[in-house]
Write a protein that holds these residues in place. Structure first.
Motif, mmCIF file in Angstrom:
data_model
loop_
_atom_site.group_PDB
_atom_site.id
_atom_site.type_symbol
_atom_site.label_atom_id
_atom_site.label_comp_id
_atom_site.label_asym_id
_atom_site.label_seq_id
_atom_site.Cartn_x
_atom_site.Cartn_y
_atom_site.Cartn_z
ATOM 1 N N LEU A 99 0.831 -1.200 0.000
ATOM 2 C CA LEU A 99 0.000 0.000 0.000
ATOM 3 C C LEU A 99 0.869 1.254 0.000
ATOM 4 O O LEU A 99 0.581 2.229 -0.710
ATOM 5 C CB LEU A 99 -0.923 -0.002 1.218
ATOM 6 N N GLY A 100 1.940 1.234 0.780
ATOM 7 C CA GLY A 100 2.834 2.386 0.838
ATOM 8 C C GLY A 100 3.424 2.719 -0.521
ATOM 9 O O GLY A 100 3.533 3.893 -0.900
ATOM 10 N N LYS A 101 3.803 1.694 -1.270
ATOM 11 C CA LYS A 101 4.366 1.924 -2.602
ATOM 12 C C LYS A 101 3.331 2.516 -3.548
ATOM 13 O O LYS A 101 3.644 3.392 -4.365
ATOM 14 C CB LYS A 101 4.915 0.611 -3.163
ATOM 15 N N GLN A 102 2.080 2.049 -3.431
ATOM 16 C CA GLN A 102 1.024 2.586 -4.287
ATOM 17 C C GLN A 102 0.716 4.043 -3.936
ATOM 18 O O GLN A 102 0.507 4.884 -4.821
ATOM 19 C CB GLN A 102 -0.242 1.730 -4.153
ATOM 20 N N ILE A 103 0.688 4.342 -2.645
ATOM 21 C CA ILE A 103 0.429 5.715 -2.206
ATOM 22 C C ILE A 103 1.559 6.636 -2.650
ATOM 23 O O ILE A 103 1.325 7.759 -3.112
ATOM 24 C CB ILE A 103 0.255 5.761 -0.671
ATOM 25 N N LYS A 104 2.781 6.163 -2.530
ATOM 26 C CA LYS A 104 3.940 6.957 -2.950
ATOM 27 C C LYS A 104 3.859 7.297 -4.430
ATOM 28 O O LYS A 104 4.120 8.430 -4.848
ATOM 29 C CB LYS A 104 5.229 6.191 -2.653
ATOM 30 N N SER A 105 3.474 6.317 -5.232
ATOM 31 C CA SER A 105 3.350 6.539 -6.670
ATOM 32 C C SER A 105 2.204 7.497 -6.987
ATOM 33 O O SER A 105 2.333 8.375 -7.852
ATOM 34 C CB SER A 105 3.129 5.200 -7.378
ATOM 35 N N ALA A 106 1.084 7.344 -6.271
ATOM 36 C CA ALA A 106 -0.099 8.156 -6.555
ATOM 37 C C ALA A 106 0.064 9.609 -6.099
ATOM 38 O O ALA A 106 -0.396 10.536 -6.773
ATOM 39 C CB ALA A 106 -1.324 7.536 -5.886
ATOM 40 N N LEU A 107 0.723 9.822 -4.972
ATOM 41 C CA LEU A 107 0.859 11.179 -4.442
ATOM 42 C C LEU A 107 2.022 11.945 -5.073
ATOM 43 O O LEU A 107 1.985 13.175 -5.157
ATOM 44 C CB LEU A 107 1.037 11.138 -2.922
ATOM 45 N N GLY A 108 3.047 11.238 -5.485
ATOM 46 C CA GLY A 108 4.176 11.908 -6.126
ATOM 47 C C GLY A 108 4.804 12.959 -5.228
ATOM 48 O O GLY A 108 5.095 12.713 -4.056
ATOM 49 N N PRO A 135 1.254 20.192 2.860
ATOM 50 C CA PRO A 135 -0.031 20.901 2.886
ATOM 51 C C PRO A 135 -0.120 22.037 1.873
ATOM 52 O O PRO A 135 -1.212 22.522 1.583
ATOM 53 C CB PRO A 135 -0.108 21.421 4.328
ATOM 54 N N ARG A 136 1.012 22.435 1.320
ATOM 55 C CA ARG A 136 0.991 23.471 0.284
ATOM 56 C C ARG A 136 0.556 22.901 -1.062
ATOM 57 O O ARG A 136 0.129 23.647 -1.942
ATOM 58 C CB ARG A 136 2.379 24.103 0.142
ATOM 59 N N LEU A 137 0.683 21.582 -1.196
ATOM 60 C CA LEU A 137 0.366 20.952 -2.475
ATOM 61 C C LEU A 137 -0.895 20.102 -2.428
ATOM 62 O O LEU A 137 -1.402 19.699 -3.476
ATOM 63 C CB LEU A 137 1.544 20.074 -2.933
ATOM 64 N N SER A 138 -1.382 19.808 -1.226
ATOM 65 C CA SER A 138 -2.551 18.940 -1.127
ATOM 66 C C SER A 138 -3.321 19.244 0.148
ATOM 67 O O SER A 138 -2.984 20.159 0.900
ATOM 68 C CB SER A 138 -2.119 17.468 -1.159
ATOM 69 N N SER A 139 -4.372 18.465 0.387
ATOM 70 C CA SER A 139 -5.227 18.664 1.560
ATOM 71 C C SER A 139 -5.669 17.308 2.088
ATOM 72 O O SER A 139 -5.539 16.283 1.405
ATOM 73 C CB SER A 139 -6.457 19.492 1.186
ATOM 74 N N HIS A 140 -6.211 17.312 3.298
ATOM 75 C CA HIS A 140 -6.678 16.055 3.876
ATOM 76 C C HIS A 140 -7.692 15.334 2.979
ATOM 77 O O HIS A 140 -7.536 14.136 2.722
ATOM 78 C CB HIS A 140 -7.290 16.302 5.262
#
Length: 226
Positions: free
Chosen positions: A30-39, A58-63
């Motif tokens: 899951l961590g690898k998938q999240i890393k790829s998706a969030l960039g 937080p400057r690039l995304s939100s909760h």
């Protein structure tokens, strides 16, 4: 799995299965998938026994947007058993009462000899379930039930760097001198955390660690300090 807010710039994912190899493998995947998706939105990932902390910019995304991406990654997790991408790390340990003051007590408690305690501790590989408490402190499990011991009722004010301990069914090495309440059985001469090296640690969550017994001269020759 469920997600919760952890701080103003982080979200934590909790796994609903017990601690074990499959839980570790799924969180690792899951961590690898999240890393790829969030960039570039992602600052760090911290995996533990049954959780994964996702720290974002937080400057690039939100909760809400991060949670949405995480939940999509969870939905896309493969079903069935999953293997961890792991390495086997072999670490030498000088097992002796001069560096392992609790060896005799563990042996006596389980009606074993000191040699049998050492043999059992070296007889298997332990998975790194989490890294925490201090940089390079890996929580390894699980030790055989016949050498498992509860934590000390009164922690020692100082445990020497490299000390190898047992607490309940976990084992670990203290990467630096610190207070500690684990039962000490030996000492490892290998540096476990050096921020000036890459990688800074010899293991990651999901890896396996196996110990091998060495004598006093070998311990000193490898850089060990008594």
């Amino acid at each position: 799995m469920k997600t919760e807010l952890a701080s103003e710039r982080s979200v934590i994912v909790y796994h609903d299965e017990p601690i074990g190899a499959q839980t570790t493998a799924q969180l690792q995947y899951l961590g690898k998938q999240i890393k790829s998706a969030l960039g570039e939105q992602l600052l760090d990932l911290v995996q533990s026994y049954q959780s994964l902390l996702v720290i974002f910019n937080p400057r690039l995304s939100s909760h809400p947007s991060v949670i949405k991406i995480i939940e999509q990654c969870i939905e896309n997790l493969p079903t069935g058993s999953m293997a961890t991408h792991q390495q086997l790390v072999r670490l030498p340990v000088y097992y002796h009462e001069e560096v392992g003051p609790d060896l005799e007590r563990i042996a006596s408690h389980h009606k074993l000899t000191i040699e049998q305690v050492i043999e059992r501790h070296c007889s298997q590989a332990y998975q790194v379930y989490a890294i925490g408490f201090a940089p390079g402190f890996a929580y390894l499990g699980e030790v055989a039930s016949d050498i498992a011991m509860p934590r000390l009722k009164s922690p020692r004010p100082k445990v020497a760097k490299g000390s190898v301990g047992i607490a309940d069914q976990q084992t670990a090495i203290y990467p630096a001198a610190s207070p500690g309440g684990w039962n000490l059985i030996g000492r490892c001469p290998i540096e476990l955390f050096n921020p000036e090296q890459t990688p800074a640690m010899p293991f990651n969550v999901g890896d396996n660690v196996q110990f091998s017994a060495i004598n006093k001269d070998e311990f000193i020759n490898l850089g060990g300090i008594l």
